[in-house]
Design a protein around this motif. Structure first.
Motif, PDB file in Angstrom:
ATOM      1  N   CYS A   4      86.978-121.063 -27.357  1.00  0.00           N
ATOM      2  CA  CYS A   4      85.683-121.735 -26.868  1.00  0.00           C
ATOM      3  C   CYS A   4      84.902-122.431 -27.957  1.00  0.00           C
ATOM      4  N   ASN A   5      84.526-123.380 -27.170  1.00  0.00           N
ATOM      5  CA  ASN A   5      83.228-124.140 -27.536  1.00  0.00           C
ATOM      6  C   ASN A   5      81.915-123.399 -28.053  1.00  0.00           C
ATOM      7  N   GLU A   6      81.234-123.713 -28.761  1.00  0.00           N
ATOM      8  CA  GLU A   6      80.140-122.319 -29.304  1.00  0.00           C
ATOM      9  C   GLU A   6      79.252-122.770 -27.421  1.00  0.00           C
ATOM     10  N   THR A   7      78.816-123.572 -26.793  1.00  0.00           N
ATOM     11  CA  THR A   7      78.249-123.771 -25.706  1.00  0.00           C
ATOM     12  C   THR A   7      79.074-122.832 -25.000  1.00  0.00           C
ATOM     13  N   MET A   8      80.290-122.846 -24.534  1.00  0.00           N
ATOM     14  CA  MET A   8      80.953-121.881 -23.910  1.00  0.00           C
ATOM     15  C   MET A   8      81.238-120.073 -24.317  1.00  0.00           C
ATOM     16  N   GLU A   9      80.536-119.771 -26.350  1.00  0.00           N
ATOM     17  CA  GLU A   9      80.391-118.490 -26.446  1.00  0.00           C
ATOM     18  C   GLU A   9      79.029-117.897 -26.078  1.00  0.00           C
ATOM     19  N   GLU A  10      78.185-118.852 -26.047  1.00  0.00           N
ATOM     20  CA  GLU A  10      76.551-119.084 -25.498  1.00  0.00           C
ATOM     21  C   GLU A  10      76.647-118.171 -24.191  1.00  0.00           C
ATOM     22  N   ASP A  11      77.008-118.584 -23.051  1.00  0.00           N
ATOM     23  CA  ASP A  11      77.376-118.661 -21.805  1.00  0.00           C
ATOM     24  C   ASP A  11      78.023-117.141 -21.807  1.00  0.00           C
ATOM     25  N   ILE A  12      79.307-116.890 -22.396  1.00  0.00           N
ATOM     26  CA  ILE A  12      79.521-115.490 -22.472  1.00  0.00           C
ATOM     27  C   ILE A  12      78.991-114.286 -22.861  1.00  0.00           C
ATOM     28  N   SER A  13      78.585-115.007 -23.974  1.00  0.00           N
ATOM     29  CA  SER A  13      78.176-113.536 -24.787  1.00  0.00           C
ATOM     30  C   SER A  13      76.701-113.405 -23.980  1.00  0.00           C
ATOM     31  N   THR A  14      75.551-114.706 -23.120  1.00  0.00           N
ATOM     32  CA  THR A  14      73.837-113.458 -22.708  1.00  0.00           C
ATOM     33  C   THR A  14      74.667-113.081 -20.590  1.00  0.00           C
ATOM     34  N   ASP A  15      75.469-113.953 -20.496  1.00  0.00           N
ATOM     35  CA  ASP A  15      75.872-113.168 -19.340  1.00  0.00           C
ATOM     36  C   ASP A  15      76.176-112.291 -19.097  1.00  0.00           C
ATOM     37  N   ASN A  16      75.367-111.297 -18.479  1.00  0.00           N
ATOM     38  CA  ASN A  16      76.153-110.263 -17.726  1.00  0.00           C
ATOM     39  C   ASN A  16      76.951-109.293 -17.078  1.00  0.00           C
ATOM     40  N   GLY A  17      77.675-110.330 -16.151  1.00  0.00           N
ATOM     41  CA  GLY A  17      78.551-110.830 -15.801  1.00  0.00           C
ATOM     42  C   GLY A  17      79.963-110.359 -16.673  1.00  0.00           C
ATOM     43  N   LEU A  18      79.704-110.848 -17.909  1.00  0.00           N
ATOM     44  CA  LEU A  18      81.150-110.778 -18.784  1.00  0.00           C
ATOM     45  C   LEU A  18      80.966-109.967 -19.488  1.00  0.00           C
ATOM     46  N   CYS A  19      80.343-111.021 -21.260  1.00  0.00           N
ATOM     47  CA  CYS A  19      79.820-109.735 -22.534  1.00  0.00           C
ATOM     48  C   CYS A  19      78.360-109.561 -22.281  1.00  0.00           C
ATOM     49  N   GLY A  20      77.655-110.185 -22.315  1.00  0.00           N
ATOM     50  CA  GLY A  20      76.632-110.205 -22.085  1.00  0.00           C
ATOM     51  C   GLY A  20      75.666-108.469 -22.233  1.00  0.00           C
ATOM     52  N   LEU A  21      75.755-107.603 -21.557  1.00  0.00           N
ATOM     53  CA  LEU A  21      75.862-106.561 -21.661  1.00  0.00           C
ATOM     54  C   LEU A  21      75.864-105.320 -23.080  1.00  0.00           C
ATOM     55  N   ILE A  22      77.521-106.133 -23.540  1.00  0.00           N
ATOM     56  CA  ILE A  22      77.952-105.519 -25.289  1.00  0.00           C
ATOM     57  C   ILE A  22      77.004-106.723 -26.282  1.00  0.00           C
ATOM     58  N   PHE A  23      76.477-107.375 -25.596  1.00  0.00           N
ATOM     59  CA  PHE A  23      75.959-108.522 -27.107  1.00  0.00           C
ATOM     60  C   PHE A  23      74.602-108.053 -26.995  1.00  0.00           C
ATOM     61  N   HIS A  24      73.880-108.453 -25.771  1.00  0.00           N
ATOM     62  CA  HIS A  24      72.359-107.421 -25.942  1.00  0.00           C
ATOM     63  C   HIS A  24      72.104-106.828 -25.835  1.00  0.00           C
ATOM     64  N   PRO A  25      72.743-105.452 -26.097  1.00  0.00           N
ATOM     65  CA  PRO A  25      71.941-104.029 -25.563  1.00  0.00           C
ATOM     66  C   PRO A  25      70.540-104.374 -25.630  1.00  0.00           C
ATOM     67  N   ASP A  53      88.467-112.260 -25.980  1.00  0.00           N
ATOM     68  CA  ASP A  53      89.437-111.965 -24.431  1.00  0.00           C
ATOM     69  C   ASP A  53      88.964-112.858 -23.656  1.00  0.00           C
ATOM     70  N   VAL A  54      87.503-113.276 -23.346  1.00  0.00           N
ATOM     71  CA  VAL A  54      87.101-114.046 -22.508  1.00  0.00           C
ATOM     72  C   VAL A  54      87.970-115.152 -22.404  1.00  0.00           C
ATOM     73  N   CYS A  55      87.225-116.016 -23.414  1.00  0.00           N
ATOM     74  CA  CYS A  55      87.515-117.164 -24.344  1.00  0.00           C
ATOM     75  C   CYS A  55      89.307-116.750 -24.102  1.00  0.00           C
ATOM     76  N   ALA A  56      89.665-116.458 -24.264  1.00  0.00           N
ATOM     77  CA  ALA A  56      91.514-116.448 -24.435  1.00  0.00           C
ATOM     78  C   ALA A  56      91.704-117.308 -22.617  1.00  0.00           C
ATOM     79  N   LEU A  57      91.092-116.957 -21.774  1.00  0.00           N
ATOM     80  CA  LEU A  57      90.935-116.750 -20.240  1.00  0.00           C
ATOM     81  C   LEU A  57      90.446-118.301 -19.752  1.00  0.00           C
ATOM     82  N   HIS A  58      89.266-118.636 -20.598  1.00  0.00           N
ATOM     83  CA  HIS A  58      88.916-119.702 -20.368  1.00  0.00           C
ATOM     84  C   HIS A  58      89.091-120.549 -19.537  1.00  0.00           C
ATOM     85  N   GLY A  59      88.285-120.527 -18.026  1.00  0.00           N
ATOM     86  CA  GLY A  59      88.456-121.366 -17.074  1.00  0.00           C
ATOM     87  C   GLY A  59      89.448-121.191 -15.668  1.00  0.00           C
ATOM     88  N   ASP A  60      89.412-119.728 -15.453  1.00  0.00           N
ATOM     89  CA  ASP A  60      89.573-118.759 -14.439  1.00  0.00           C
ATOM     90  C   ASP A  60      88.707-117.779 -14.502  1.00  0.00           C
TER      91      ASP A  60
END
Length: 89
Positions: A4-25, A53-60
C-alpha cells in the motif's frame, strides 16, 4: 504481495470496516477501547498486522474485509484471555 502507498494505508487505518477500530481505540463507542488500553496487550502490533494483511490483499474488497475481520477476531480472542469481553459484530 501488494504494498500500500501512504494514502491507502491512511484509508485502511481509518476505515472502521477494516483496521480503523484497532488504530483508533479512542473513538466514541469503539468496542475495543478498554482492551487496547490494557497494558498487557500490544495494540500497536495488532494494528500493524491488520494493516499488513489488508494491504497484501489490496484490490480485492472482499479479501481485504476478510483479512481485517481475521485481525479483529484475533484481537477479540486476546481481549477475552485478559478477561475483557468485546462485542464488535
Amino acid at each position: 504481495m501488494k504494498q500500500c502507498n501512504e494514502t491507502m494505508e491512511e484509508d485502511i487505518s481509518t476505515d472502521n470496516g477494516l483496521c480503523g477500530l484497532i488504530f483508533h481505540p479512542d473513538q466514541p463507542g469503539n468496542p475495543f477501547s478498554t482492551c487496547i488500553a490494557n497494558p498487557l496487550l500490544n495494540g500497536e502490533a495488532f494494528a500493524e498486522n491488520c494493516l499488513f494483511d489488508v494491504c497484501a490483499l489490496h484490490g480485492d474488497p472482499n479479501d481485504m474485509k476478510q483479512a481485517a475481520c481475521g485481525s479483529l477476531e484475533a484481537l477479540t480472542t486476546q481481549c477475552r484471555s485478559l478477561g475483557i469481553i468485546v462485542d464488535w459484530r
